[in-house]
Design an enzyme around this catalytic site. Structure first.
Site, PDB file in Angstrom:
ATOM      1  N   GLU A   1       3.472   8.939  67.283  1.00  7.96           N
ATOM      2  CA  GLU A   1       3.230  10.310  67.710  1.00  7.96           C
ATOM      3  C   GLU A   1       4.125  11.297  66.975  1.00  7.96           C
ATOM      4  O   GLU A   1       5.297  11.451  67.314  1.00  7.96           O
ATOM      5  CB  GLU A   1       3.467  10.428  69.227  1.00  7.96           C
ATOM      6  CG  GLU A   1       3.037  11.759  69.799  1.00  7.96           C
ATOM      7  CD  GLU A   1       4.155  12.505  70.509  1.00  7.96           C
ATOM      8  OE1 GLU A   1       3.852  13.485  71.196  1.00  7.96           O
ATOM      9  OE2 GLU A   1       5.327  12.122  70.351  1.00  7.96           O
TER      10      GLU A   1
ATOM     11  N   ASP B   1       5.101  15.160  66.238  1.00  9.23           N
ATOM     12  CA  ASP B   1       4.942  16.572  66.577  1.00  9.23           C
ATOM     13  C   ASP B   1       4.916  17.353  65.275  1.00  9.23           C
ATOM     14  O   ASP B   1       5.792  17.153  64.418  1.00  9.23           O
ATOM     15  CB  ASP B   1       6.115  17.061  67.429  1.00  9.23           C
ATOM     16  CG  ASP B   1       6.176  16.389  68.792  1.00  9.23           C
ATOM     17  OD1 ASP B   1       5.132  15.929  69.272  1.00  9.23           O
ATOM     18  OD2 ASP B   1       7.281  16.336  69.368  1.00  9.23           O
TER      19      ASP B   1
ATOM     20  N   HIS C   1       6.484   7.508  71.130  1.00 10.29           N
ATOM     21  CA  HIS C   1       6.806   8.925  71.298  1.00 10.29           C
ATOM     22  C   HIS C   1       7.843   9.355  70.262  1.00 10.29           C
ATOM     23  O   HIS C   1       8.997   8.969  70.334  1.00 10.29           O
ATOM     24  CB  HIS C   1       7.338   9.121  72.719  1.00 10.29           C
ATOM     25  CG  HIS C   1       7.616  10.512  73.107  1.00 10.29           C
ATOM     26  ND1 HIS C   1       8.864  10.949  73.485  1.00 10.29           N
ATOM     27  CD2 HIS C   1       6.801  11.589  73.203  1.00 10.29           C
ATOM     28  CE1 HIS C   1       8.816  12.225  73.806  1.00 10.29           C
ATOM     29  NE2 HIS C   1       7.574  12.639  73.649  1.00 10.29           N
TER      30      HIS C   1
ATOM     31  N   HIS D   1      10.327  18.023  66.480  1.00  6.98           N
ATOM     32  CA  HIS D   1      10.066  18.196  67.907  1.00  6.98           C
ATOM     33  C   HIS D   1       9.729  19.645  68.223  1.00  6.98           C
ATOM     34  O   HIS D   1       8.877  19.932  69.069  1.00  6.98           O
ATOM     35  CB  HIS D   1      11.293  17.755  68.700  1.00  6.98           C
ATOM     36  CG  HIS D   1      11.220  18.049  70.158  1.00  6.98           C
ATOM     37  ND1 HIS D   1      10.148  17.667  70.935  1.00  6.98           N
ATOM     38  CD2 HIS D   1      12.076  18.696  70.988  1.00  6.98           C
ATOM     39  CE1 HIS D   1      10.350  18.067  72.179  1.00  6.98           C
ATOM     40  NE2 HIS D   1      11.496  18.693  72.247  1.00  6.98           N
TER      41      HIS D   1
ATOM     42  N   GLU E   1       0.739  15.970  67.770  1.00  7.32           N
ATOM     43  CA  GLU E   1       0.722  17.133  68.647  1.00  7.32           C
ATOM     44  C   GLU E   1       1.029  18.374  67.820  1.00  7.32           C
ATOM     45  O   GLU E   1       2.015  18.406  67.073  1.00  7.32           O
ATOM     46  CB  GLU E   1       1.765  17.022  69.760  1.00  7.32           C
ATOM     47  CG  GLU E   1       1.783  18.263  70.655  1.00  7.32           C
ATOM     48  CD  GLU E   1       2.893  18.276  71.686  1.00  7.32           C
ATOM     49  OE1 GLU E   1       3.093  19.331  72.327  1.00  7.32           O
ATOM     50  OE2 GLU E   1       3.579  17.246  71.837  1.00  7.32           O
TER      51      GLU E   1
END
Length: 350
Positions: free
Chosen positions: A57, A59, A30, A72, A166
């Protein structure tokens, strides 16, 4: 709930347990190894890869000159030193994002060259003072740089490393003139990472974004769901409705995975809610978020003596996830989590 979790903890501690996740269970780093390095830096991603994470991951937000970068949020002050740059003082402004007024500096108002003058900092310095020691060392990475890092580490290690991006606030950014769906699809295609069997998942809280992606790429898609509220792009829709039997069937028409807040996976007594089984019944996998080692992120029953930043009984939280039959877990601490299936819990955290 605390009493029930204490009973669960007592049962877990009483019997030595070897955690046994499913064969296809994945560990998702993460924001990289964000429990050990400032999040969304190449250092955090590389450390996660070296520790054995299956996926990293990032963002993704966008710059003024249409470059995908990893942060983030599109607001920069929590994760960079932008507030210390007098030359950018006039860039501070307020924007209403997903119905909430946010004040600060935004990535889409900076060119990549300007963003390169900033340095990353730890977002949670009180909980993670060790991470704050790395403040000022790292730049904001582009998505292209992250892909190059992954390719280099694959050559070095001889193993595949997945990416799990993401898109942050894609509908808001589209209204601002930035089509991050198009930018991401193009980037994946250019990297030859747009087939169903490539180690890629793309995630979003927003339904329209996932439907657009489903029409343009073969990679698996992840519908993120929280314990409250609903998708920002669908004001009349709630996550609760999306997780009903009919709602899950609808999600399965455009997505492959549910990315679920842990609170959706367990009852107040700590038993599985049935969400994982219901998702599996319609062909959806379930990845849970987010497993962190610090007391402040764990249920009271799983905390050790000390402050919120002290390491708690994250192994028992992992045990609950495995018992719920999740297919993967997001974690800030991949180096610790990848070791848990190999360990026998003989009273640890008892």
């Amino acid at each position: 709930m605390v009493r029930a979790l204490l009973l669960i903890l007592a049962a877990l501690v009483a019997t030595p347990v070897a955690a046994a996740p499913g064969e296809d269970f994945i560990v998702i780093a993460h924001r990289g190894a964000s429990g050990e390095r400032p999040e969304h830096t190449l250092a955090a991603y590389e450390r996660a890869i070296d520790q054995g994470a299956d996926y990293i991951e990032p963002d993704l937000v966008v710059t003024k000159d249409l470059v995908l970068v990893a942060r983030h949020e599109n607001e920069l002050s929590d994760t960079t030193d932008v507030a210390d740059h007098e030359e950018f003082a006039d860039r501070r402004r307020g924007k209403t994002i997903d119905g909430r007024l946010v004040n600060g500096w935004f990535a889409e108002d900076f060119t990549l060259a300007e963003l390169r003058t900033l340095r990353a900092k730890e977002r949670l310095p009180t909980l993670r003072p060790g991470n704050a020691e790395f403040n000022g060392l790292y730049t904001v990475p582009t998505f292209a740089e992250i892909l190059r890092l992954v390719a280099a580490k694959e050559r070095e290690t001889g193993r595949r490393v997945g990416i799990y991006p993401e898109l942050k606030h894609p509908e808001f950014l589209l209204q601002e003139g930035f089509d991050t769906v198009d930018l991401l699809v193009t980037a994946l295609r250019e990297a030859d990472l747009d087939d169903a069997d490539d180690p890629v998942f793309v995630q979003s809280f927003e339904v329209t974004t996932l439907r657009r992606l489903n029409a343009r790429t073969e990679v698996p898609l992840v519908q993120l769901v929280a314990s409250q509220g609903g998708p920002a792009d669908e004001p009349s829709m709630t996550y609760a409705a999306m997780l009903s039997a009919s709602g899950l069937a609808e999600v399965a028409t455009y997505a492959d995975v549910i990315g679920a807040d842990f609170r959706l996976l367990f009852t107040a007594e700590g038993s599985p809610t049935g969400l994982v089984d219901a998702a599996h019944d319609v062909g959806l996998k379930v990845h849970g978020w987010t497993l962190r080692k610090e007391n402040g992120f764990l249920p009271v029953a799983f905390r050790r003596p000390g402050g919120e930043g002290e390491e708690g009984c994250y192994n028992h939280m992992y045990g609950l996830l495995v018992s719920a039959k999740v297919d993967g877990v997001f974690t800030d601490d991949p180096g610790k989590v990848v070791l848990l299936p190999k360990q026998v819990w003989n009273g640890w955290c008892g």
